[in-house]
Design a protein around this motif. Sequence first.
Motif, PDB file in Angstrom:
ATOM      1  N   TYR A   1       0.842  -1.204   0.000  1.00 61.06           N
ATOM      2  CA  TYR A   1       0.000   0.000   0.000  1.00 61.06           C
ATOM      3  C   TYR A   1       0.872   1.248   0.000  1.00 61.06           C
ATOM      4  O   TYR A   1       0.587   2.229  -0.702  1.00 61.06           O
ATOM      5  CB  TYR A   1      -0.914  -0.008   1.222  1.00 61.06           C
ATOM      6  N   LEU A   2       1.956   1.229   0.791  1.00 57.88           N
ATOM      7  CA  LEU A   2       2.867   2.370   0.834  1.00 57.88           C
ATOM      8  C   LEU A   2       3.526   2.595  -0.523  1.00 57.88           C
ATOM      9  O   LEU A   2       3.689   3.735  -0.961  1.00 57.88           O
ATOM     10  CB  LEU A   2       3.941   2.140   1.907  1.00 57.88           C
TER      11      LEU A   2
ATOM     12  N   GLN B   1       2.273   1.751  -3.432  1.00 59.20           N
ATOM     13  CA  GLN B   1       1.247   2.251  -4.350  1.00 59.20           C
ATOM     14  C   GLN B   1       0.967   3.732  -4.113  1.00 59.20           C
ATOM     15  O   GLN B   1       0.647   4.468  -5.055  1.00 59.20           O
ATOM     16  CB  GLN B   1      -0.034   1.444  -4.186  1.00 59.20           C
ATOM     17  N   GLN B   2       1.074   4.168  -2.864  1.00 60.83           N
ATOM     18  CA  GLN B   2       0.775   5.557  -2.531  1.00 60.83           C
ATOM     19  C   GLN B   2       1.931   6.510  -2.816  1.00 60.83           C
ATOM     20  O   GLN B   2       1.774   7.721  -2.709  1.00 60.83           O
ATOM     21  CB  GLN B   2       0.383   5.660  -1.050  1.00 60.83           C
ATOM     22  N   HIS B   3       3.097   5.976  -3.164  1.00 58.01           N
ATOM     23  CA  HIS B   3       4.240   6.813  -3.536  1.00 58.01           C
ATOM     24  C   HIS B   3       4.461   6.694  -5.044  1.00 58.01           C
ATOM     25  O   HIS B   3       4.991   5.676  -5.512  1.00 58.01           O
ATOM     26  CB  HIS B   3       5.504   6.383  -2.782  1.00 58.01           C
ATOM     27  N   PRO B   4       4.056   7.700  -5.800  1.00 54.18           N
ATOM     28  CA  PRO B   4       4.111   7.624  -7.273  1.00 54.18           C
ATOM     29  C   PRO B   4       5.486   7.258  -7.821  1.00 54.18           C
ATOM     30  O   PRO B   4       5.590   6.502  -8.785  1.00 54.18           O
ATOM     31  CB  PRO B   4       3.706   9.038  -7.711  1.00 54.18           C
TER      32      PRO B   4
ATOM     33  N   SER C   1      -5.900  -4.086  -3.167  1.00 54.46           N
ATOM     34  CA  SER C   1      -7.361  -3.916  -3.177  1.00 54.46           C
ATOM     35  C   SER C   1      -8.054  -5.075  -2.469  1.00 54.46           C
ATOM     36  O   SER C   1      -9.003  -4.883  -1.701  1.00 54.46           O
ATOM     37  CB  SER C   1      -7.869  -3.816  -4.616  1.00 54.46           C
TER      38      SER C   1
ATOM     39  N   SER D   1      -7.262  -4.890   1.417  1.00 58.34           N
ATOM     40  CA  SER D   1      -7.850  -3.720   2.074  1.00 58.34           C
ATOM     41  C   SER D   1      -9.372  -3.797   2.130  1.00 58.34           C
ATOM     42  O   SER D   1      -9.992  -3.271   3.057  1.00 58.34           O
ATOM     43  CB  SER D   1      -7.420  -2.432   1.351  1.00 58.34           C
TER      44      SER D   1
END
Length: 226
Positions: A64-65, A67-70, A144, A147
């Motif tokens: 998740y981390l 994915q959240q950092h482009p 996905s 989560s």
Amino acid sequence: MNELTILATLASVHWVALMSPGPDFALVVQNTTRYGRQTGLYIALGLSCGILLHSILSLTGISYLVQQHPALFAVLQLLGGSYLLYLGIGALHGLWKSRHNKKRNDHETHPQKPNYLLSSKRQAFSRGFATNILNPKALVFFVSLMSSLVPVGMSMAAKGAALIILWGLSLLWFSLLAWLLSSPRLQLKMQKAAKYIDSVCGIVFTLIGFTILLNSVTDITVMAFS
């Protein structure tokens, strides 16, 4: 929703996703057809271990981390897209080379027998593992999945069971696919269609790899000018 229901739902969603055509499916079909059952089974083991690692990373929040950092996700896309493109171009080049060698051997008194065996079981395992773990779409899917279906308060025993289920179903499906494709009667038919299977799988890998690379370059360009 109790934990047994969550695990059953998780297993059902994952099983449906496994049967959907994609790079993993194409890899098993192509290599089992070309190299035989043993190679297909080791690729299945590599794919299932890649899925297990994706599941662990998603369950612990690491994916998740990413994915959240482009920037990190763009690097993963570059690596994954490049690897799939490499597989696709390699398959198409190998097909062209085998046809070229066949034409040359037709004019030779002692034609050379092509060597279609992978160099080792480790190479087959590594190819399966790398194909899955470097696929950014797999990362997004498991983030996905975890989560939306795995609550934060889920017990450690249930989370461990979820990992075993995801890994076990993956190994079962890909091994079953490799086993069925390598049955003597079907293997004979598949060998006759090997060049067409190589062509389709090569095109699939190339298109998916190119699409991922294109998305990665687009994201990097947007970040650079934002």
